[in-house]
Design an enzyme around this catalytic site. Structure first.
Site, PDB file in Angstrom:
ATOM      1  N   ASP A 193      12.735   3.121 -12.159  1.00  0.00           N
ATOM      2  CA  ASP A 193      13.217   3.534 -13.491  1.00  0.00           C
ATOM      3  C   ASP A 193      13.788   4.954 -13.466  1.00  0.00           C
ATOM      4  O   ASP A 193      13.109   5.891 -13.065  1.00  0.00           O
ATOM      5  CB  ASP A 193      11.998   3.450 -14.440  1.00  0.00           C
ATOM      6  CG  ASP A 193      12.287   3.901 -15.869  1.00  0.00           C
ATOM      7  OD1 ASP A 193      13.449   4.233 -16.183  1.00  0.00           O
ATOM      8  OD2 ASP A 193      11.334   3.902 -16.673  1.00  0.00           O
ATOM      9  N   HIS A 366       9.014   6.816 -20.748  1.00  0.00           N
ATOM     10  CA  HIS A 366       9.557   6.806 -19.378  1.00  0.00           C
ATOM     11  C   HIS A 366       9.117   8.039 -18.584  1.00  0.00           C
ATOM     12  O   HIS A 366       8.910   9.111 -19.140  1.00  0.00           O
ATOM     13  CB  HIS A 366      11.091   6.739 -19.417  1.00  0.00           C
ATOM     14  CG  HIS A 366      11.603   5.478 -20.031  1.00  0.00           C
ATOM     15  ND1 HIS A 366      11.820   4.332 -19.302  1.00  0.00           N
ATOM     16  CD2 HIS A 366      11.922   5.172 -21.304  1.00  0.00           C
ATOM     17  CE1 HIS A 366      12.260   3.373 -20.108  1.00  0.00           C
ATOM     18  NE2 HIS A 366      12.334   3.858 -21.325  1.00  0.00           N
TER      19      HIS A 366
HETATM   20 ZN   LIG Z   1      14.082  -0.677 -20.371  1.00  0.00          ZN
HETATM   21 ZN   LIG Z   2      10.949  -0.558 -21.842  1.00  0.00          ZN
END
Ligand SMILES: [Zn+2]
Ligand SMILES: [Zn+2]
Length: 553
Positions: A193, A366
């Site tokens: 990510d 995130h």
């Molecule tokens: Zn995502």
């Molecule tokens: Zn997500």
């Protein structure tokens, strides 16, 4: 030497963009797909509701597909599934909440008999040549997973969306041990990510937001209206906790808020006392300091509950002067304008508004730089592929990986549709497969192409003029008309002269066609279009879409 079988990794979406994540893992006759998300249209995609990935590669290789595995229940990871299932029937694997949210979606699309398999963390699935394992990660939605896919070539780990939250609301911690274990055994490739890669340090724990809520709820004298993402179940839990602590009842507003919260509560992901959540119609039974409203619209979406409340168009919720509005989210890039429109609208009416820059009412889901480095150090991949990010994110994540010691030639900044071919020791980019986006407009999938979009843009900017002429088929002469109708172009009553002039222009065109004995309708139409366009452009510098219609008698 016999030709070595290669593992192919093909991202069909999610690279160079944040949205429509979908990655294909292929080995011999087996394909396993990770995620199948949608994205929201860009400003210039007028009238388009959602955008889904191009899956023609998967349709062509249908018989190889062993399953779709899901990292978590966000729209950019599951949103395209109903559309894809209409083309490809395949078993779907995910954790409980992810499948619960997906199930809701499938119901809306009337899709039945979908093969869904509830997976627990640590369980090993055998999907063709792949062994697939779900590993618990923390993110802004419960039940998120990283996926480890092991084929004869090696183990590939896809992190899914994650942050490293050491004090998650549910108490379920990220399984860093398992990631480290796999790292020690040897990981061929990591797909990680990249959303927050530009931010240094660590993302704050979700639990830090709870303190701010408790303080705000304690101090407020009127109602409290909190806008957040429906899927952020932990956030909703903290809002409910703060409400209960201050003896406030909770009202849910917005269709997706009610849907998601109902699923999450049914599956045991939300805890509250009986009677805490009340029906919106019972609001007037309570004093305003006994109420908290949780609503959708944290992105200022035009049709959302918060936007309607702010513009006094909500059927059930009317603004009160001492309401406190909290926007517990940060604008997704591109939504800054719509969010500030809602905030301004509220402030202009004297309503107190708290948004991200004023207090700690939001944390990201995130990982920031240090967490990304932690992931890297645990997994120790031979090859690295940054995913879930725009080009700038992918590049920066690649640099971080190189700083941590990954040889540059082992880092691949890929594009959607590119094929990475891997053996136990090598990786190289091969030929590309089709990728791109399919536009979904209402119920139609893929029937809006570039030409339709160009027309919509044209219409939205310059409007439309329809010229209607009735022609005698045998004589090739005008029987009646021309009549001119305009929409979104000029207000006719004020521009009667202009319309008269335009009619004269068309009349002349028709006469000259008659003189030249032009009998072909499409030739006549194109003459009308050209002459009228020239006339309008020279007189008022506008360029509406011109639609000549010839009726035959
Ligand atoms: Zn995502
Ligand atoms: Zn997500």
């Amino acid at each position: 030497m016999a030709k070595q079988n290669k593992l192919k990794i093909i991202p069909l979406g999610g690279l160079g963009e944040i949205g429509k994540n979908i990655t294909v893992h292929e080995y011999k006759d087996s394909i396993v797909i990770v995620d199948c998300g949608m994205t929201f249209p860009e400003d210039e995609m007028l009238g388009v509701d959602i955008v889904i990935p191009d899956i023609s590669y998967l349709i062509r290789n249908k018989e190889k597909i062993k399953g779709l595995v899901l990292t978590h229940g966000h729209e950019d990871h599951i949103g395209a599934i109903p559309y894809v299932l209409k083309k490809i029937d395949m078993p779907i694997y995910g954790t409980k909440l992810t499948l619960g949210l997906l199930n809701n979606k499938l119901k809306e699309h009337n899709l039945q008999n979908v093969q869904m398999h509830d997976v627990t963390y640590g369980e090993k699935l055998k999907l063709g040549h792949f062994d697939v394992e779900f590993i618990r990660v923390t993110h802004s939605i419960p039940d998120s997973a990283a996926i480890a896919l092991t084929s004869p070539v090696g183990t590939v780990i896809q992190t899914g969306d994650f942050k490293v939250d050491f004090t998650p609301i549910s108490g379920d911690k990220m399984d860093l041990n398992r990631l480290a274990e796999l790292g020690n055994k040897g990981v061929l490739a990591l797909l990680s990510d990249s959303t927050n890669v530009t931010r240094p340090g660590f993302t704050m724990s979700e639990s830090t937001v709870g303190d701010t809520f408790r303080n705000l709820f304690h101090m407020a004298e009127g109602r409290i209206i909190v806008a957040t993402f429906a899927s952020n179940v932990h956030r909703v839990q903290q809002i409910i906790d703060a409400a209960e602590l201050n003896e406030r009842k909770v009202v849910l507003s917005g269709r997706s808020m009610v849907n998601v919260i109902t699923v999450a509560a049914d599956l045991g992901y939300l805890k509250f006392k009986e009677g805490t959540i009340i029906d919106i119609n019972d609001m007037n039974k309570y004093r305003k300091d006994q109420l908290a409203i949780i609503t959708t619209g944290s992105q200022g979406e035009p049709m959302s509950a918060l936007t309607r409340i702010a513009s006094n168009e909500h059927r059930k919720i009317e603004l009160m002067h001492d309401d406190l509005v909290i926007i517990s989210a940060s604008p997704i890039p591109g939504n800054e304008k719509t969010v500030s429109r809602v905030v301004n609208n509220l402030l202009e009416q004297g309503i107190k508004v708290i948004y991200e820059s004023l207090a700690e009412i939001h944390v990201s889901g995130h990982a920031c730089q240090e967490e990304l480095k932690l992931m890297h150090s645990l997994v120790k991949p031979k090859f690295f592929i940054p995913v879930h990010g725009e080009a700038r994110h992918l590049k920066m994540h690649a640099d971080i990986s190189a700083d941590l010691g990954t040889p540059r030639e082992n880092i691949f900044i890929m594009e959607n549709g590119q094929v990475l071919e891997m053996t136990k020791n090598t990786a190289a980019l091969g030929a590309s497969v089709p990728s791109g986006h399919i536009l979904v407009d209402g119920l139609g999938v893929g029937d809006v192409g570039n030409i339709v979009l160009r027309d919509r843009k044209h219409l939205s900017e310059d409007g439309l003029i329809v010229v209607v002429v009735t022609m005698d088929k045998d004589k090739g002469k005008v029987a009646s008309g021309p009549d001119i109708v305009s929409r979104g172009f000029v207000y006719v009553r004020e521009s009667e002269d202009l319309m008269d002039e335009a009619r004269k222009v068309v009349k002349q065109t028709l006469e000259s066609c008659e003189e030249k004995k032009i009998r072909d309708w499409s030739a006549i139409k194109s003459n009308i279009r050209d002459d009228l366009r020239t006339f309008l452009y020279t007189t008022i510098k506008r360029n509406p879409m011109i639609l000549p219609i010839i009726m035959e008698v």
